[in-house]
Design an enzyme around this catalytic site. Structure first.
Site, PDB file in Angstrom:
ATOM      1  N   SER A 120       0.840  -1.216   0.000  1.00 49.57           N
ATOM      2  CA  SER A 120       0.000   0.000   0.000  1.00 49.57           C
ATOM      3  C   SER A 120       0.861   1.248   0.000  1.00 49.57           C
ATOM      4  O   SER A 120       1.971   1.251   0.553  1.00 49.57           O
ATOM      5  CB  SER A 120      -0.866  -0.021   1.262  1.00 49.57           C
ATOM      6  OG  SER A 120      -1.463   1.231   1.464  1.00 49.57           O
ATOM      7  N   TYR A 144      -1.365   0.025  10.343  1.00 48.56           N
ATOM      8  CA  TYR A 144      -1.682  -0.649   9.079  1.00 48.56           C
ATOM      9  C   TYR A 144      -0.507  -0.510   8.100  1.00 48.56           C
ATOM     10  O   TYR A 144       0.009  -1.496   7.570  1.00 48.56           O
ATOM     11  CB  TYR A 144      -2.962  -0.045   8.487  1.00 48.56           C
ATOM     12  CG  TYR A 144      -3.192  -0.373   7.035  1.00 48.56           C
ATOM     13  CD1 TYR A 144      -3.560  -1.652   6.645  1.00 48.56           C
ATOM     14  CD2 TYR A 144      -3.014   0.600   6.045  1.00 48.56           C
ATOM     15  CE1 TYR A 144      -3.749  -1.952   5.309  1.00 48.56           C
ATOM     16  CE2 TYR A 144      -3.204   0.312   4.710  1.00 48.56           C
ATOM     17  CZ  TYR A 144      -3.564  -0.963   4.342  1.00 48.56           C
ATOM     18  OH  TYR A 144      -3.746  -1.265   3.016  1.00 48.56           O
ATOM     19  N   LYS A 148       2.467  -3.327   6.573  1.00 47.34           N
ATOM     20  CA  LYS A 148       2.762  -3.545   5.146  1.00 47.34           C
ATOM     21  C   LYS A 148       4.261  -3.388   4.898  1.00 47.34           C
ATOM     22  O   LYS A 148       4.866  -4.137   4.131  1.00 47.34           O
ATOM     23  CB  LYS A 148       1.989  -2.534   4.287  1.00 47.34           C
ATOM     24  CG  LYS A 148       0.480  -2.715   4.323  1.00 47.34           C
ATOM     25  CD  LYS A 148       0.048  -3.833   3.403  1.00 47.34           C
ATOM     26  CE  LYS A 148      -1.449  -3.939   3.285  1.00 47.34           C
ATOM     27  NZ  LYS A 148      -1.871  -5.039   2.429  1.00 47.34           N
TER      28      LYS A 148
HETATM   29  N1  UFG Z   1     -13.243  11.201   2.572  1.00 47.07           N
HETATM   30  C1  UFG Z   1     -14.231  12.124   2.894  1.00 47.07           C
HETATM   31  N2  UFG Z   1     -15.396  11.642   3.376  1.00 47.07           N
HETATM   32  C2  UFG Z   1     -15.648  10.313   3.545  1.00 47.07           C
HETATM   33  C3  UFG Z   1     -14.632   9.379   3.208  1.00 47.07           C
HETATM   34  C4  UFG Z   1     -13.432   9.873   2.725  1.00 47.07           C
HETATM   35  O1  UFG Z   1     -14.036  13.334   2.775  1.00 47.07           O
HETATM   36  O2  UFG Z   1     -16.739   9.963   4.011  1.00 47.07           O
HETATM   37  C5  UFG Z   1     -11.962  11.704   2.033  1.00 47.07           C
HETATM   38  C6  UFG Z   1     -10.777  11.335   2.907  1.00 47.07           C
HETATM   39  O3  UFG Z   1     -10.597  12.300   3.915  1.00 47.07           O
HETATM   40  C7  UFG Z   1      -9.663  11.303   1.862  1.00 47.07           C
HETATM   41  C8  UFG Z   1     -10.354  10.858   0.578  1.00 47.07           C
HETATM   42  O4  UFG Z   1     -11.743  11.081   0.797  1.00 47.07           O
HETATM   43  O5  UFG Z   1      -9.175  12.590   1.691  1.00 47.07           O
HETATM   44  C9  UFG Z   1     -10.122   9.394   0.269  1.00 47.07           C
HETATM   45  O6  UFG Z   1     -10.447   8.646   1.433  1.00 47.07           O
HETATM   46  P1  UFG Z   1     -10.560   7.048   1.427  1.00 47.07           P
HETATM   47  O7  UFG Z   1     -10.939   6.656   2.820  1.00 47.07           O
HETATM   48  O8  UFG Z   1     -11.432   6.610   0.318  1.00 47.07           O
HETATM   49  O9  UFG Z   1      -9.103   6.582   1.060  1.00 47.07           O
HETATM   50  P2  UFG Z   1      -7.697   6.928   1.771  1.00 47.07           P
HETATM   51  O10 UFG Z   1      -6.958   7.819   0.831  1.00 47.07           O
HETATM   52  O11 UFG Z   1      -7.857   7.409   3.151  1.00 47.07           O
HETATM   53  O12 UFG Z   1      -7.079   5.483   1.910  1.00 47.07           O
HETATM   54  C10 UFG Z   1      -6.430   4.819   0.870  1.00 47.07           C
HETATM   55  C11 UFG Z   1      -6.586   3.311   1.037  1.00 47.07           C
HETATM   56  C12 UFG Z   1      -5.935   2.853   2.324  1.00 47.07           C
HETATM   57  C13 UFG Z   1      -4.511   3.335   2.358  1.00 47.07           C
HETATM   58  C14 UFG Z   1      -4.441   4.829   2.134  1.00 47.07           C
HETATM   59  C15 UFG Z   1      -3.042   5.340   2.067  1.00 47.07           C
HETATM   60  O13 UFG Z   1      -7.965   2.984   1.049  1.00 47.07           O
HETATM   61  O14 UFG Z   1      -5.964   1.448   2.368  1.00 47.07           O
HETATM   62  O15 UFG Z   1      -5.082   5.160   0.903  1.00 47.07           O
HETATM   63  O16 UFG Z   1      -2.394   4.763   1.023  1.00 47.07           O
HETATM   64  F1  UFG Z   1      -3.973   3.070   3.563  1.00 47.07           F
END
Ligand code: UFG
Length: 337
Positions: A120, A144, A148
């Site tokens: 990841s 997490y 990894k």
């Molecule tokens: N977000 C919102 N509202 C929500 C959900 C997400 O504003 O209800 C925003 C988050 O703050 C972030 C973006 O949307 O800025 C993407 O969020 P996700 O939760 O979809 O994905 P992440 O970037 O947090 O996570 C991804 C992978 C993880 C990994 C991470 C870092 O899903 O497994 O990237 O590589 F750990």
């Protein structure tokens, strides 16, 4: 030419990225066996031999390698919820590291030497620069990501000691559903942006909370590199191919190199679904970097990776088609009860 030992063992193959990879491998004639404990996977997402079991079960692992001519392994079976990993790091080290090592030990003792590992972008932590290449410093900011990274390090030493070759694929933001709408994203606890937006579009939730609009990005919301799950599946096949000819320990970012803001994703969801999507700006979510975008040059040049479904519109269209199918299935279940 394919070698005669053609079975691919896919751990976590009934999960989101796993099931799309299994589907792709079968479509090109590969024989696949899935090992999945179904804690997050769905047996109806795959159409191949499924062994329901856990990587903590060393006897089961030995039996699988005894019973089948396994040529290579793709290892998806990991715990993936960042917030949960902060609360219960023990569970994450147990599953992602210790159980993963059981798999490696079984491979070593059965002389299976090719592994593709789902790593990841979380291993990099807070970006020092973007786009992020594979040489970027690795300082995970949650357990997490740490698990990894630890596992990637274990892979290096297992290669030196036991000749186990591996490719770690460092995913950026996996998303979308299969282009035939048969399978898609369905997590027991949903935290990912696109499914959450679609829940609002489908009126299952009232409002989408956008975590922060004061980031140093062009519109104040976080920017991510969204990669379609079928493109990700292709990356696994390319990785398997490389391991057929090259020995060693390799790692690749899997992304597009293009960043999209949360607001941009929401706007495309409005266009595609033609639904109202009420939003509410909320405080930042702890641990969210402002920008996470891959430099995918290495996977493009070395493996010939060329994403074809990862434009935002295709991502949202396929995710929405899948979401609607799920709704219809749920409605049917409800009516037959
Ligand atoms: N977000 C919102 N509202 C929500 C959900 C997400 O504003 O209800 C925003 C988050 O703050 C972030 C973006 O949307 O800025 C993407 O969020 P996700 O939760 O979809 O994905 P992440 O970037 O947090 O996570 C991804 C992978 C993880 C990994 C991470 C870092 O899903 O497994 O990237 O590589 F750990």
């Amino acid at each position: 030419m394919d070698s005669p030992k053609q079975k691919i063992l896919v751990t976590g193959g009934a999960g989101y990225i796993g099931s799309h990879t299994v589907k792709l491998l079968q479509s090109i004639g590969k024989e696949v066996i899935v090992l999945d404990n179904l804690s997050a996977g769905h047996s109806n997402a795959i159409n191949c031999q499924l062994i329901v079991g856990d990587l903590s079960d060393k006897k089961l692992l030995d039996k699988i390698f005894d019973d089948h001519e396994i040529d290579s392994v793709i290892h998806f079976a990991n715990s993936i919820i960042v917030e949960e990993s902060v609360l219960f790091p023990n569970r994450y080290f147990d599953n992602n590291v210790n159980n993963g090592r059981n798999l490696l030990d079984a491979m070593v003792s059965h002389k299976v030497t090719k592994l593709v590992y789902s790593s990841s972008a979380a291993i990099y932590g807070e970006p020092h620069y973007v786009p992020i290449d594979e040489e970027h410093p690795k300082k995970p900011v949650n357990p997490y990501g740490e698990t990894k990274l630890v596992f990637e390090k274990i892979l290096k030493w297992y290669h030196e000691a036991f000749g186990l070759s591996s490719i770690s694929l460092r995913y950026f933001n996996a998303c979308g559903g299969s282009t035939d709408a048969r399978i898609g994203e369905s997590h027991p606890v949903e935290s990912h942006l696109i499914p959450k937006i679609l829940q609002v579009a489908a009126k299952q939730q009232e409002v989408l909370k956008i975590f922060g609009n004061d980031y140093p990005t062009f519109d104040g919301t976080c920017v991510r590199d969204y990669i379609h799950v079928e493109d990700l599946a292709t990356a696994h096949n390319l990785a398997l191919h490389k391991l057929d000819s090259d020995q060693g320990v390799f790692a690749y970012n899997v992304g597009t190199g293009k960043g999209r803001s949360v607001n941009e994703i929401v706007n495309t969801c409005v266009e595609v679904t033609k639904r109202m999507i009420p939003i509410e700006y909320s405080p930042r979510r702890p641990g969210d970097p402002a920008v996470l975008v891959a430099d995918p040059t290495k996977i493009q040049t070395e493996l010939g990776f060329n994403p074809i479904y990862s434009d935002v519109e295709t991502i949202i269209k396929t995710a929405w088609a899948w979401h609607q199918k799920l709704l219809v299935e749920k409605q049917r279940e409800f009516e037959t009860k």
